[in-house]
Design an enzyme around this catalytic site. Structure first.
Site, PDB file in Angstrom:
ATOM      1  N   ASP A  93       0.812  -1.217   0.000  1.00 22.46           N
ATOM      2  CA  ASP A  93       0.000   0.000   0.000  1.00 22.46           C
ATOM      3  C   ASP A  93       0.846   1.267   0.000  1.00 22.46           C
ATOM      4  O   ASP A  93       1.558   1.540   0.964  1.00 22.46           O
ATOM      5  CB  ASP A  93      -0.925  -0.007   1.217  1.00 22.46           C
ATOM      6  CG  ASP A  93      -1.928   1.131   1.171  1.00 22.46           C
ATOM      7  OD1 ASP A  93      -2.185   1.663   0.073  1.00 22.46           O
ATOM      8  OD2 ASP A  93      -2.454   1.494   2.235  1.00 22.46           O
ATOM      9  N   ASP A 261      -1.920   6.291  -6.184  1.00 30.67           N
ATOM     10  CA  ASP A 261      -2.315   5.333  -5.148  1.00 30.67           C
ATOM     11  C   ASP A 261      -2.537   3.934  -5.704  1.00 30.67           C
ATOM     12  O   ASP A 261      -3.403   3.734  -6.548  1.00 30.67           O
ATOM     13  CB  ASP A 261      -3.607   5.837  -4.471  1.00 30.67           C
ATOM     14  CG  ASP A 261      -4.069   4.917  -3.355  1.00 30.67           C
ATOM     15  OD1 ASP A 261      -3.206   4.362  -2.650  1.00 30.67           O
ATOM     16  OD2 ASP A 261      -5.289   4.752  -3.183  1.00 30.67           O
TER      17      ASP A 261
END
Ligand SMILES: *[C@@H]1O[C@H](CO)[C@@H](O)[C@H](O)[C@H]1NC(C)=O
Ligand SMILES: *[C@@H]1O[C@H](CO)[C@@H](O)[C@H](O)[C@H]1NC(C)=O
Length: 389
Positions: A93, A261
């Site tokens: 992440d 992201d």
């Protein structure tokens, strides 16, 4: 277990973590990562998953920590912890920075495990984990170990079925407030600790990989164009950048801040930019999937969608602007339809968070997250213009 997860090998995501790009080691350390689509009941509401993350990312800078849970698709790396190492499946992440385990496979205490006794807590919008900080040895890929890495060991986690935790490779500032007894402290991330502890390993080639230590020159073509982390809040808390977007030669989003992201599936733009894109392409909103839909005639007429970052332009070709047709059914779509990957972020431009270049963008480029110099780099790859969708 992860009942209906599929490993997808559609396209390569060349994601590179450059801990120290000017201090190139003999060869970069690579860690194979695999993409998983979280299909638990035969169909997923892509937009619903993504929007929960978008909302929490936008709010996250108040709370110290962003969300990652309940994502429709994500990248998993097998990470070894302890000595001998136990393998854990961790979500890679870029939008959060704590590394933790224990959501599924129980943490195995070994001779290298040290319990610091510090409570650690991370809220992820729609989920969270709560546990105790340990330091331990982490093994990435086949050759790299990091000693005394702070990790969270979960005693309670919500929203992480099918995975063991997170490998958080966002900026270190996002760890602030997560050691609840010392809220002002930040926790050095895996990337931070690689500065002094990097070693050498042979490259591993799979459907995606995470490169630690320096850019892997074989994975991209041309130069890497770097752009500084934006100063605009709230994007500045993440891997945030400034960019403008044009569709063909029409500007749909003037220069503004947003983020890159891995945990967001689609490409989100401010509502005004979305409406311009929709009218330029002639797309209609599809009720079943929530995505924009085009006819095959409209698809043939699509122009490039250009991301102007610094003095460079990165273009998504028409094929790169559509959802992979082989994955129409899992998102509740019709197998022959053509859906677009551009979605509405839900707020007008000017919010300081006007786009998210999610993985439908990232899989077409090589991206470098340079902690040392607070900048993000992009380069083209052999997949940039692929027609695999
Ligand atoms: C996958 O989807 C299920 C069902 O919606 C959800 O409970 C779970 O938390 C999701 N897993 C991840 C890792 O997001
Ligand atoms: C990004 O855009 C903002 C707003 O226009 C500007 O103030 C800033 O200097 C730009 N560059 C960076 C690195 O933030």
């Amino acid at each position: 277990m992860f009942p209906a997860a599929s490993l997808l090998t559609i396209i390569l995501l060349a994601l590179s973590i450059a801990a120290s790009p000017f201090q190139i080691r003999d060869s970069p350390i690579t860690l194979p990562i695999a993409r998983r689509l979280n299909v638990s009941d035969g169909s997923i509401n892509l937009l619903q998953y993504d929007k929960a993350r978008v909302a929490a990312l936008k709010a996250g800078y108040h709370l110290g920590s962003p969300p990652v849970t309940n994502v429709a698709s994500y990248y998993i790396a097998k990470v070894g912890i302890g000595s001998p190492p136990t393998a854990y499946d961790l979500i890679v992440d870029t939008g959060s920075s704590n590394t933790w385990v224990g959501a599924n496979t129980a943490y195995a205490v070994t001779s290298t495990s040290v319990n610091t006794g510090q409570p650690v807590d991370v809220g992820y919008g729609s989920g969270f984990f709560s546990g105790t900080e340990y330091t331990d040895t982490i093994t990435l890929g086949s050759g790299l170990t990091i000693t005394k890495q702070s990790i969270g060991v979960s005693s309670f986690a919500v929203g992480f079925s099918g995975v063991d935790g997170i490998l958080g490779i966002g900026p270190v500032g996002l760890t602030e407030g997560t050691l609840t007894n010392s809220p002002a402290l930040t926790i050095p991330t895996v990337t931070d600790n690689l500065h002094s502890q990097g070693t050498i390993s042979q490259g591993v080639d799979t459907n995606g990989e995470l490169t630690f230590g320096g850019p892997d020159v074989f994975k991209y073509t041309g130069d890497i164009a770097y752009t500084p982390i934006t100063t605009t809040k709230p994007a500045s808390a993440y891997w945030g950048i400034n960019e403008s977007i044009t569709y063909g030669s029409t500007t749909i989003l003037s220069s503004t801040a947003g983020i890159v992201d891995t945990g967001t599936t689609l490409l989100y733009v401010a509502t005004d930019a979305y409406n311009k894109y929709k009218s330029e392409t002639g797309a209609t909103l599809d009720g079943a999937t929530g995505l924009l839909l085009v006819s095959s005639t409209q698809y043939s007429a699509l122009k490039n969608l250009n991301f102007n970052i610094g003095s460079n332009t990165f273009s998504l070709t028409p094929n790169a602007q559509i959802w992979p047709r082989s994955l129409n059914a899992p998102i509740g779509g019709s197998s022959k339809a053509i859906y677009l990957i551009v979605a509405d972020i839900g707020t007008p431009s000017g919010s300081g968070f006007d786009f998210i270049n999610g993985y439908t963008f990232l899989e077409r480029f090589y991206s470098v997250y340079d902690t040392t110099n607070s900048r993000v780099g992009f380069a083209k790859t052999s997949y940039t213009d692929a027609t695999t969708n």
